[in-house]
Scaffold this motif. Structure first.
Motif, PDB file in Angstrom:
ATOM      1  N   ALA A  15       0.838  -1.198   0.000  1.00  0.00           N
ATOM      2  CA  ALA A  15       0.000   0.000   0.000  1.00  0.00           C
ATOM      3  C   ALA A  15       0.878   1.255   0.000  1.00  0.00           C
ATOM      4  O   ALA A  15       0.575   2.245  -0.671  1.00  0.00           O
ATOM      5  CB  ALA A  15      -0.929  -0.002   1.201  1.00  0.00           C
ATOM      6  N   GLU A  16       1.977   1.222   0.738  1.00  0.00           N
ATOM      7  CA  GLU A  16       2.889   2.371   0.782  1.00  0.00           C
ATOM      8  C   GLU A  16       3.549   2.597  -0.574  1.00  0.00           C
ATOM      9  O   GLU A  16       3.653   3.733  -1.045  1.00  0.00           O
ATOM     10  CB  GLU A  16       3.961   2.169   1.856  1.00  0.00           C
ATOM     11  N   THR A  19       0.952   4.114  -2.860  1.00  0.00           N
ATOM     12  CA  THR A  19       0.730   5.527  -2.517  1.00  0.00           C
ATOM     13  C   THR A  19       1.865   6.391  -3.036  1.00  0.00           C
ATOM     14  O   THR A  19       1.630   7.456  -3.625  1.00  0.00           O
ATOM     15  CB  THR A  19       0.591   5.696  -0.996  1.00  0.00           C
ATOM     16  N   ASN A  20       3.096   5.951  -2.849  1.00  0.00           N
ATOM     17  CA  ASN A  20       4.244   6.704  -3.353  1.00  0.00           C
ATOM     18  C   ASN A  20       4.204   6.832  -4.870  1.00  0.00           C
ATOM     19  O   ASN A  20       4.495   7.898  -5.425  1.00  0.00           O
ATOM     20  CB  ASN A  20       5.551   6.053  -2.905  1.00  0.00           C
TER      21      ASN A  20
END
Length: 69
Positions: A15-16, A19-20
């Motif tokens: 998820a990170e 998002t990035n």
């Protein structure tokens, strides 16, 4: 993470990382925030983001579970 837990998304990216990637690709003014306009415009212009979001938001199996219970 919650969306992935609900729909059993098989995306390999965390998820990170996702998002990035979203911010790297569509935060046009670089302010670290996404306006609705930036988000909508960016996703519509980027086939990879559109595909990932479409797959991750597919809740067809949830609807089927609800209908069968």
């Amino acid at each position: 993470q919650a969306i992935r837990a609900i729909n059993r998304c098989n995306e390999t990216m965390t998820a990170e990382e996702f998002t990035n990637m979203v911010f790297d690709k569509i935060d046009i003014n670089g302010d670290g925030e996404l306006s609705l306009e930036e988000f909508m415009d960016g996703v519509q212009k980027d086939e990879v983001l559109l595909d990932i979001l479409t797959r991750s938001l597919d809740l067809t199996h949830i609807v089927q579970l609800i209908q069968n219970d």
